[in-house]
Write a protein that holds these residues in place. Sequence first.
Motif, PDB file in Angstrom:
ATOM      1  N   TRP A   1       0.884  -1.308  -0.121  1.00  0.00           N
ATOM      2  CA  TRP A   1       0.019   0.315  -0.184  1.00  0.00           C
ATOM      3  C   TRP A   1       1.035   1.145  -0.454  1.00  0.00           C
ATOM      4  N   ALA A   2       2.043   1.212   0.792  1.00  0.00           N
ATOM      5  CA  ALA A   2       2.772   1.944   0.892  1.00  0.00           C
ATOM      6  C   ALA A   2       3.445   2.894  -0.368  1.00  0.00           C
ATOM      7  N   ARG A   3       3.907   1.448  -0.464  1.00  0.00           N
ATOM      8  CA  ARG A   3       4.333   1.902  -2.078  1.00  0.00           C
ATOM      9  C   ARG A   3       3.495   2.755  -2.964  1.00  0.00           C
ATOM     10  N   ARG A   4       2.554   1.980  -3.442  1.00  0.00           N
ATOM     11  CA  ARG A   4       1.715   1.890  -4.318  1.00  0.00           C
ATOM     12  C   ARG A   4       1.098   4.235  -3.990  1.00  0.00           C
ATOM     13  N   TYR A   5       1.269   4.275  -2.884  1.00  0.00           N
ATOM     14  CA  TYR A   5       0.094   5.409  -2.597  1.00  0.00           C
ATOM     15  C   TYR A   5       1.144   6.410  -1.686  1.00  0.00           C
ATOM     16  N   GLY A  50      -8.890  -4.136  -6.517  1.00  0.00           N
ATOM     17  CA  GLY A  50      -7.695  -4.229  -5.788  1.00  0.00           C
ATOM     18  C   GLY A  50      -7.831  -5.665  -4.735  1.00  0.00           C
ATOM     19  N   MET A  51      -9.167  -6.476  -4.767  1.00  0.00           N
ATOM     20  CA  MET A  51      -8.717  -7.356  -3.690  1.00  0.00           C
ATOM     21  C   MET A  51      -8.491  -8.482  -4.756  1.00  0.00           C
ATOM     22  N   ASP A  52      -8.335  -9.463  -3.468  1.00  0.00           N
ATOM     23  CA  ASP A  52      -7.698 -10.682  -4.548  1.00  0.00           C
ATOM     24  C   ASP A  52      -9.257 -11.416  -4.829  1.00  0.00           C
ATOM     25  N   TRP A  53      -9.822 -11.593  -6.043  1.00  0.00           N
ATOM     26  CA  TRP A  53     -11.164 -12.334  -5.798  1.00  0.00           C
ATOM     27  C   TRP A  53     -10.995 -13.576  -6.446  1.00  0.00           C
ATOM     28  N   ASN A  54     -11.430 -14.304  -6.566  1.00  0.00           N
ATOM     29  CA  ASN A  54     -11.077 -16.414  -6.625  1.00  0.00           C
ATOM     30  C   ASN A  54     -13.028 -16.532  -7.459  1.00  0.00           C
ATOM     31  N   ALA A  55     -13.040 -17.285  -8.947  1.00  0.00           N
ATOM     32  CA  ALA A  55     -14.275 -17.099  -9.153  1.00  0.00           C
ATOM     33  C   ALA A  55     -15.223 -18.119  -7.840  1.00  0.00           C
ATOM     34  N   GLY A  56     -16.110 -17.786  -7.481  1.00  0.00           N
ATOM     35  CA  GLY A  56     -17.154 -18.050  -6.820  1.00  0.00           C
ATOM     36  C   GLY A  56     -16.972 -17.472  -5.907  1.00  0.00           C
ATOM     37  N   ASP A  57     -16.624 -16.126  -5.210  1.00  0.00           N
ATOM     38  CA  ASP A  57     -16.853 -15.416  -4.114  1.00  0.00           C
ATOM     39  C   ASP A  57     -17.747 -14.424  -4.069  1.00  0.00           C
ATOM     40  N   GLU A  58     -18.646 -13.859  -3.066  1.00  0.00           N
ATOM     41  CA  GLU A  58     -19.318 -13.588  -3.625  1.00  0.00           C
ATOM     42  C   GLU A  58     -19.224 -11.837  -2.710  1.00  0.00           C
ATOM     43  N   ASP A 191      -2.346  -4.352   3.716  1.00  0.00           N
ATOM     44  CA  ASP A 191      -1.851  -5.983   2.969  1.00  0.00           C
ATOM     45  C   ASP A 191      -2.614  -7.201   2.063  1.00  0.00           C
ATOM     46  N   LYS A 192      -4.214  -6.625   1.974  1.00  0.00           N
ATOM     47  CA  LYS A 192      -4.987  -7.474   1.737  1.00  0.00           C
ATOM     48  C   LYS A 192      -5.828  -6.888   0.148  1.00  0.00           C
ATOM     49  N   ILE A 193      -4.521  -5.156  -0.161  1.00  0.00           N
ATOM     50  CA  ILE A 193      -5.667  -5.143  -0.970  1.00  0.00           C
ATOM     51  C   ILE A 193      -4.471  -4.361  -2.088  1.00  0.00           C
ATOM     52  N   TRP A 194      -4.472  -4.471  -3.540  1.00  0.00           N
ATOM     53  CA  TRP A 194      -3.145  -4.448  -4.994  1.00  0.00           C
ATOM     54  C   TRP A 194      -3.652  -2.898  -4.754  1.00  0.00           C
TER      55      TRP A 194
END
Length: 194
Positions: A1-5, A50-58, A191-194
Motif C-alpha cells: 500500500w505505502a509503495r503504491r500510494y 484491488g481485492m484478490d477475488w476468486n471465481a465463486g467469491d460473493e 496488505d489485502k488490497i493491491w
Amino acid sequence: WARRYPRGGGSGAAARNEVRARMANFIGVTADEVVITRSTSEGMNIFTLGMDWNAGDEAVFSTHEHGGGIQPLTHMQDRRGIKLVRVEIPSPPESVDQIVKIYERAMTPKTRLIMVSHMPYVTGLIMPIKELADLAHSRGALISVDGAHPLGMLDLDLKATGIDHYAAAGQKWLLAGSGTGMCYVKRSVQDKIW
C-alpha cells in the motif's frame, strides 16, 4: 500500500501530504490510511479491483447503490467470476436490526465483501455502517462504503465504525470542486488490497 500510494516525493508532495493529514484528522483516521483521489468512484475502484477475488467469491450490495460502487463489482463478475448478491432494502426500513438481518440472510461462507452506500443517493437513508461492519467481520468478510454524500454533512469517525474502506467526494458538501475525493483503507487490511 505505502509503495503504491507514497506520502513523499514529486511536485506538490508537501501540499498533498498536508491535505491527507488534514483529511485524516477530519474523518478520525491516520494519514497513512488516506489517499487523495479524483472521485468517490475512483476510491471504490481502488478497493474493489484491488481485492484478490476468486471465481465463486460473493459480494453483497443493496438495491440502493450507485453505479460507481456497483461497476467495479460488475467488472470482477465479468473478469473473475464472482457472484453478485443484491438485497432489497425497504424504503423506509423498520429498524437498523431489519437492515442488518437482510444482509445477514444474504451472506454465505463465500461472501468476501459487503458494499454499501453510507447515505444512498436514492433515499438519503443513513445506513448502519458500524453494525454492518460488525456483521461482515463476524463472517470473515470486508466492508466497503460508498461515502459520496456524508463527507462534510455528518460528523465522521471512521475508526469508530470499524469499516475497512470508505470512498468520498470533495465536490459535494466540502465544496472542493470537481475532480476531488478521498479513499480510506484501514491499515490492518492494506496488505489485502493491491
